[in-house]
Design a protein around this motif. Structure first.
Motif, PDB file in Angstrom:
ATOM      1  N   GLU A  85       4.769   2.541  -1.391  1.00 36.67           N
ATOM      2  CA  GLU A  85       3.747   1.258  -1.795  1.00 36.67           C
ATOM      3  C   GLU A  85       4.224   1.064  -3.030  1.00 36.67           C
ATOM      4  OE1 GLU A  85      -0.055   3.018  -1.748  1.00 36.67           O
ATOM      5  OE2 GLU A  85      -0.185   2.916   0.297  1.00 36.67           O
ATOM      6  N   SER A  89       5.633  -2.975  -3.604  1.00 30.50           N
ATOM      7  CA  SER A  89       4.675  -3.859  -4.553  1.00 30.50           C
ATOM      8  C   SER A  89       5.788  -4.440  -5.749  1.00 30.50           C
ATOM      9  CB  SER A  89       3.561  -3.202  -5.182  1.00 30.50           C
ATOM     10  OG  SER A  89       3.874  -2.083  -5.761  1.00 30.50           O
ATOM     11  N   SER A  93       6.788  -8.547  -6.535  1.00 32.63           N
ATOM     12  CA  SER A  93       6.272  -8.975  -7.645  1.00 32.63           C
ATOM     13  C   SER A  93       7.235  -9.586  -8.387  1.00 32.63           C
ATOM     14  CB  SER A  93       5.508  -7.966  -8.582  1.00 32.63           C
ATOM     15  OG  SER A  93       6.599  -6.958  -8.912  1.00 32.63           O
TER      16      SER A  93
END
Length: 94
Positions: A85, A89, A93
């Protein structure tokens, strides 16, 4: 030449040629092979490696299934899930 000498010469000839007077094959110790042995031309003998490829595929398949099960168990753990995760992420980003 006497009958005994002729018999001995014939036996030596048979041993050298690997056949008996009837043309049957004989082993190195002079005995005729039994009916169930792998005598005869190579084309008639059973292949000693017949079926090995199938056994190798079966072993490889079992190993692959075991590895897949281990991989699923590792990926379902909380630690690995958290790491994945974080990687996803941080990649999104950027």
């Amino acid at each position: 030449m006497t009958n005994e000498d002729e018999g001995r010469a014939a036996a030596e000839s048979e041993q050298e040629s690997g056949t008996t007077g009837t043309g049957a094959r004989v082993s190195a110790d002079g005995r005729e092979p039994s009916a169930g042995s792998a005598a005869g031309p190579p084309s008639e003998r059973p292949d000693p490696e017949a079926g090995l490829a199938t056994a190798e595929y079966a072993v490889a398949t079992v190993a692959a299934v075991g590895f897949a099960g281990l991989l699923i168990a590792v990926l379902k753990s909380g630690t690995v899930r958290g790491l994945l995760e974080n990687i996803i992420s941080s990649a999104l980003s950027i």
